[in-house]
Write an enzyme that holds these catalytic residues in place. Sequence first.
Site, PDB file in Angstrom:
ATOM      1  N   HIS A 133       0.469   1.012   4.423  1.00  0.00           N
ATOM      2  CA  HIS A 133       1.847   0.892   4.887  1.00  0.00           C
ATOM      3  C   HIS A 133       1.996  -0.063   6.063  1.00  0.00           C
ATOM      4  O   HIS A 133       3.033  -0.696   6.231  1.00  0.00           O
ATOM      5  CB  HIS A 133       2.394   2.273   5.256  1.00  0.00           C
ATOM      6  N   ARG A 170      13.517   1.929   3.211  1.00  0.00           N
ATOM      7  CA  ARG A 170      12.625   3.000   3.654  1.00  0.00           C
ATOM      8  C   ARG A 170      13.282   3.785   4.781  1.00  0.00           C
ATOM      9  O   ARG A 170      13.300   3.338   5.930  1.00  0.00           O
ATOM     10  CB  ARG A 170      11.286   2.416   4.113  1.00  0.00           C
ATOM     11  N   GLU A 215       4.694   6.605  -9.215  1.00  0.00           N
ATOM     12  CA  GLU A 215       3.617   6.264  -8.283  1.00  0.00           C
ATOM     13  C   GLU A 215       2.308   6.984  -8.585  1.00  0.00           C
ATOM     14  O   GLU A 215       1.286   6.665  -7.982  1.00  0.00           O
ATOM     15  CB  GLU A 215       4.029   6.615  -6.849  1.00  0.00           C
ATOM     16  N   ASN A 233       1.779   0.166  -5.036  1.00  0.00           N
ATOM     17  CA  ASN A 233       0.780   0.432  -3.996  1.00  0.00           C
ATOM     18  C   ASN A 233       0.122   1.791  -4.214  1.00  0.00           C
ATOM     19  O   ASN A 233      -1.104   1.906  -4.290  1.00  0.00           O
ATOM     20  CB  ASN A 233       1.427   0.378  -2.610  1.00  0.00           C
ATOM     21  N   ASP A 234       0.936   2.831  -4.309  1.00  0.00           N
ATOM     22  CA  ASP A 234       0.375   4.159  -4.533  1.00  0.00           C
ATOM     23  C   ASP A 234      -0.159   4.307  -5.953  1.00  0.00           C
ATOM     24  O   ASP A 234      -1.173   4.975  -6.171  1.00  0.00           O
ATOM     25  CB  ASP A 234       1.420   5.244  -4.260  1.00  0.00           C
ATOM     26  N   CYS A 270       8.787  -2.130  -6.764  1.00  0.00           N
ATOM     27  CA  CYS A 270       9.038  -2.330  -5.335  1.00  0.00           C
ATOM     28  C   CYS A 270       7.752  -2.346  -4.523  1.00  0.00           C
ATOM     29  O   CYS A 270       7.779  -2.352  -3.298  1.00  0.00           O
ATOM     30  CB  CYS A 270       9.974  -1.250  -4.790  1.00  0.00           C
TER      31      CYS A 270
END
Length: 770
Positions: A379, A486, A619, A642-643, A690
């Site tokens: 992050h 976010r 995710e 990402n996750d 995203c």
Amino acid sequence: MQAGNVLKTLHRLTEQAAKAPDLQTALRSLVTGLRQAMEGEVCSIYLPDPEVEGGWVLRATDGLNPESVDRVQLGPGEGLVGLVAREEEPVNLDSAQDHPWFRYFPETGEERFPAFLGVPILHRGQVLGVIAVQGPESAPFDEQHASLLFTAAAQLGGAIAHAQILERLVPPHHGEPELSGAAVPGGIRDAFLPGLGGAQGVTLGTAWAVYPPADLSSVADRRTDDPEGDKQAFHHALAAADQELAELGSSLTERIDEEDADLFHAYLHIVRDKGFQRRVAAAIDDGAWVQTAVRDVVREYITAFENMDDPYLRERAADMRDLGRRLLAHLQQANAAGESEFPEKTVLVGEEISPLNMASVPEGRLQGVISATGSAGSHVAILAHAFGVPAVMGVEDLPVGLIDGKSVVVDGYSGRVYVEPSDRILEEYRRLEAEEAALTERLTELRDEPNVTKDGRSITLYANTGLLADIDPALRSGAEGIGLYRTELPFLTRDRFPSEAEQVRIYRQVFEAFGDRPVTIRTLDIGGDKLLPYLPIKEDNPFLGWRGLRLALDHPEIFLTQLRAIYRAAAYGNVRILLPMVTTVEELDQALTLIERARGELLADGEDAPELPVGAMIEVPSAVFQTAALARRVNFLSIGTNDLTQYLLAVDRNNARVAKLFDSLHPAVTHAIHRVVDEAHGEGRPVSVCGEMAADPVGGLLLTGMGVDELSMSAGALLRIKWVLRSFTTARTRELADLAWSDECARTTRSRMETALLDEGLGGLIRAGE
């Protein structure tokens, strides 16, 4: 030697090496200690030759002629040392001279030691060096000795890696030639600290160290520029600690025996000790920063207590350590409250950088980030993208205290950090900065052009954001809206939960700024590496724990407050709600029920609350395999690459040891994305991405070919991705995606995509892969 003694010996040697002021001192202590432990005649360490790629040089020995150190050099693949390094396995011989790989160096005097045992020093998959022991007997070393040396090599890899980094940071002696990588007595000229590219770009700035709170071992060796102010800060910290300890002591007398309470009052005696106070003040007068002075004096007291014969007094060392932490905590709290000393070009450096650390830097001063932990998917790296600054993550054994205050180059493309770079390096990176600026200027011409492929297929390009300061850059980049807002960042920068009214004000500013353009607002995504200071979460496996939607459903009061704030602010924009980390259909159903409840509460109060589109984030693997069921319940799906990459590959994206395995082009990830897109489209639902994969020109090209409808990324990457999309036809992107479907490794996919970009004249976008 018994197993217990072996471990104690290795632990002692590792500690000595870690505390050594330079690499040569560390190596000397290691060879001496190992020779004694092995009860042998000779122990030597060979390290890579900085002047000859693949070569080796004798850097330390105990037993051979000391004059041969730094003079014995082996070319690529030469000698028994070269054999050990190449095979990455031990070599144990009774007569080294008879081996075909043996190379004789008469200046060493090694002809008296025919027995040879060499083992590789490995650290995180790299051969850092070779440890060799030699003996006078014409017989191989026995199993116990071989096991000891093999264990030593495994244990000492980290210590040697740390010492090598220290060597790189030692300034060269006056008059030395400025040759990159050339061996010099004081260090290695123009050597760099290797890491992982976290956020692309290059920058020059001044390192500003971030330390764990109240940790004596992490305090920097800073100098003070205001001794009187520092002494005043010290006395304020003493007064605060005195009051705190007195209050704690009074409360304890009501709950424990008076004798035990008296032991606790020993803290107060130290705080009020004039000798302790004078020593800290004297250290400050000698030029030490207040926190450095406290650290050093407290350590002196700890050492003195630990060396005392009386068991009771030895126990006071722990009291002293705790007191030192308390004083540091008060000093750091006061410092944070009034911090205004950030350099004009601040580069944050730390073992672990937090989003709060980044948000604390005054606007316009943050130039880059260097972190010992994390990867491109962590992050902090994502936030660096949002800030538009380069980041280098996963810099192992990062010597934060030595870098603090120094000039640094941060290369987010190659993952390199240069400390106090030479004029040659500075010139090169200033040239790269100029190229970056020229490319950015060229890309601004595309801002008002449509986001379409060569044959007219429209791809929606959104910006990711989380701070109000990100709004203008997103608008200037030509973003068609916000694909990911976010909401956790306003929560992270406070010392309490923001009220509903506060959230309404924040969200309204974002929604109004984008007008009719959609803003996708993700509900609170806390947990993992995003922790609230006022909601501590301590878990052994935080990324598999209480985070995202799980936390929201366990705290409906927090979730409902945020949902009401979103609905109330939605009157000022075009809003979509996005739910993070959905893992089951049941979770999604519960969340949708709470969404309707929040809306119903507002309607019952007479407020306008129109229905808003709701989406679910994909995710985790379980969501991938339930895509159709999830899609039927929501209006759109958004893939968080990402996750998703982290969970599919079992790679903690904040763990530097495995961060190099984190790659969103892995076939498992690309196949999962294919499945989500196909099943979502089968249900008539659009799919967005995203994650940072969308900001990578290679990733953006591949996602477009897979049929993804919307791409969302940091504002700084948006025009680059637009340039990519406008350079290809839909048929060509689909052809590349189809070819990637059969790839068995990420390297093949990346190479193919980069070749396609080069063929279209987009080589300037893939510097990170060079």
